[in-house]
Design an enzyme around this catalytic site. Structure first.
Site, PDB file in Angstrom:
ATOM      1  N   ASP A 250      62.598  46.415  65.502  1.00  0.00           N
ATOM      2  CA  ASP A 250      62.195  47.719  66.075  1.00  0.00           C
ATOM      3  C   ASP A 250      60.851  47.642  66.800  1.00  0.00           C
ATOM      4  O   ASP A 250      60.750  48.054  67.957  1.00  0.00           O
ATOM      5  CB  ASP A 250      62.209  48.841  65.022  1.00  0.00           C
ATOM      6  CG  ASP A 250      61.324  48.572  63.813  1.00  0.00           C
ATOM      7  OD1 ASP A 250      60.951  47.401  63.586  1.00  0.00           O
ATOM      8  OD2 ASP A 250      61.010  49.539  63.086  1.00  0.00           O
TER       9      ASP A 250
ATOM     10  N   ASP B 249      64.075  55.662  61.174  1.00  0.00           N
ATOM     11  CA  ASP B 249      64.594  56.404  60.020  1.00  0.00           C
ATOM     12  C   ASP B 249      65.073  57.792  60.425  1.00  0.00           C
ATOM     13  O   ASP B 249      66.143  58.244  60.024  1.00  0.00           O
ATOM     14  CB  ASP B 249      63.503  56.573  58.949  1.00  0.00           C
ATOM     15  CG  ASP B 249      63.040  55.247  58.368  1.00  0.00           C
ATOM     16  OD1 ASP B 249      63.615  54.209  58.734  1.00  0.00           O
ATOM     17  OD2 ASP B 249      62.091  55.268  57.560  1.00  0.00           O
TER      18      ASP B 249
HETATM   19 MG    MG Z   1      60.268  56.596  54.230  1.00  0.00          MG
END
Ligand code: MG
Ligand code: ADP
Length: 392
Positions: free
Chosen positions: A44, A179
């Site tokens: 990433d 995320d």
């Molecule tokens: Mg986290």
């Protein structure tokens, strides 16, 4: 396997908790999933690709507007209450978990979006602090609640970026956007391929008959933060020496030709990242077609690279790799997250899930003396309201 929205028992339990705490019924239910990476360790921040899976372990928020400027929360996971005023920006020191919800409120307000007070019970089946992004799930589920009550609509990618900002700026955790993207943009029965350079995504359908098992080594991750920072700086050094913006920008053929320009450690890190990035694209094709031999090979290569080139595998991870590969029904296995302990991941035959789980537990306990957690999960859709639970 389809993610099921209706877990009657869970709903009943949470509704009961809400009644005990607030003396009424929730009027809306939001959910947002945790995640695990299927391929793409440390790619990433090298602006490469990640194949991430939004999982059927998720965070639910049962809420009811309270016609005030107060947000009153109860976390069933922590058995703790917390509250804050929407007109104040003071963070909580004693109840840090409150800051994830308050941080979301704060960035939404900064965007000029309406926020209203509510009462809520939070219940998560994402294990906390295990690298499966319970923090993003909490942020994204909170954003869905604010959206439903505030009467505005954000596109899922915009919501993901705001939730990341909440974690960066308000909570004070420097995390990438992976995320939150994973939690907001999932699609039924699909993994998600994220291009970390331009933040574009595409769903990757997983061929039928396969399932994902997350195997937690339960090994402490003390070294992780320092080692993570070191890996990051080594990747930056590689890009600088190679005269490129990021390791994303070089092919394996070019890197091999110039590898002797790099110090040994930096060379090893680069070789891993460039190969890992390509493996994300290769795994996409293999998952779509259900090519089990290829999946097994790619996951194994990822682990070997992580162990020998990127050097992020601790002894418990090596023991877990063996435990997973020796379990019946395994298709492939590798590390997950940043390494140095934490969770690992396997693709398994759906009809062998229970035998796989039991065998991994026994194998790992025999090797290490520690009982691991094994979570068999399905691909889950992105954050939203639980449709059949919305009430007028
Ligand atoms: Mg986290
Ligand atoms: P991860 O995201 O890998 O689970 P983090 O350290 O980033 O780990 O985030 C975990 C933190 O998020 C918890 O310590 C807590 O503060 C907060 N959190 C997440 N889920 C919940 C929950 N259901 N109830 C209360 N706090 C939560």
């Amino acid at each position: 396997m389809l993610y099921t929205y209706t877990d009657g028992l869970r709903r009943e339990r949470v509704a009961q908790l809400f009644h005990d705490k607030f003396g009424s019924e929730p009027t809306l239910w939001a959910r947002a999933p945790g995640r695990v990476d299927l391929m793409g360790s440390h790619t990433d921040y090298n602006l490469g690709y990640v194949l991430t899976l939004p999982i059927s372990r998720d965070t639910w928020i049962a809420a009811r507007p309270n016609a005030s400027r107060m947000v009153r929360l109860y976390s069933a996971n922590l058995n703790e209450d917390a509250s804050f005023s929407l007109d104040e920006q003071e963070k909580s020191v004693s109840k840090r978990w409150r800051n994830y919800v308050q941080g979301v409120a704060s960035v939404l307000q900064a965007e000029g979006l309406r926020t209203d007070g509510f009462d809520a019970v939070i219940h998560s089946t994402v294990p906390l602090e295990s690298g499966l992004s319970s923090s993003a799930a909490l942020e994204c589920a909170s954003a869905v609640v604010f959206q439903a009550i505030g009467g505005w609509t954000l596109a899922p990618d915009a919501m993901a970026r705001l939730c990341q900002r909440a974690e960066n700026e308000f909570v004070g955790v420097r995390c990438g956007v992976l995320d939150q993207y994973s939690s907001c943009l999932g699609e039924e029965e699909c993994a998600l391929l994220l291009d970390c350079r331009n933040l574009s995504t595409r769903p990757v359908p997983i061929a039928r008959g396969m399932q994902v098992a997350i195997c937690d080594t339960r090994a402490p991750r003390q070294l992780a933060a320092a080692e993570y920072a070191l890996r990051r700086s080594q990747c930056e050094e590689a890009a600088a020496r190679l005269g490129i913006r990021a390791l994303r920008d070089i092919t394996m053929a070019e890197l091999s030709a110039r590898a002797n320009q790099l110090p040994v450690e930096v060379r090893k890190r680069s070789l891993f990242i460039v190969a890992e990035n390509q493996r994300v694209l290769d795994l996409e094709a293999a998952l779509r077609s259900g090519n089990r031999a290829k999946i097994g090979q790619l996951l194994a290569e990822s682990f070997v690279g992580a162990r020998d080139l990127f050097e992020i595998c601790s002894p418990p991870m090596i023991a877990m790799m063996r435990a997973m590969l020796e379990a019946p029904g395994v298709i492939g296995a590798r590390q997950a997250g940043a390494g140095f302990g934490g969770c690992m991941v396997a693709l398994i035959e759906q009809d062998r899930a229970e035998t796989f789980r039991a065998a991994v537990a026994a194998n790992y306990r025999r090797a290490t003396g520690t009982h691991p957690e094994v979570y068999v999960v399905a691909a889950a859709p992105g954050a939203g309201l639980l449709p059949e639970m919305v009430r007028a």
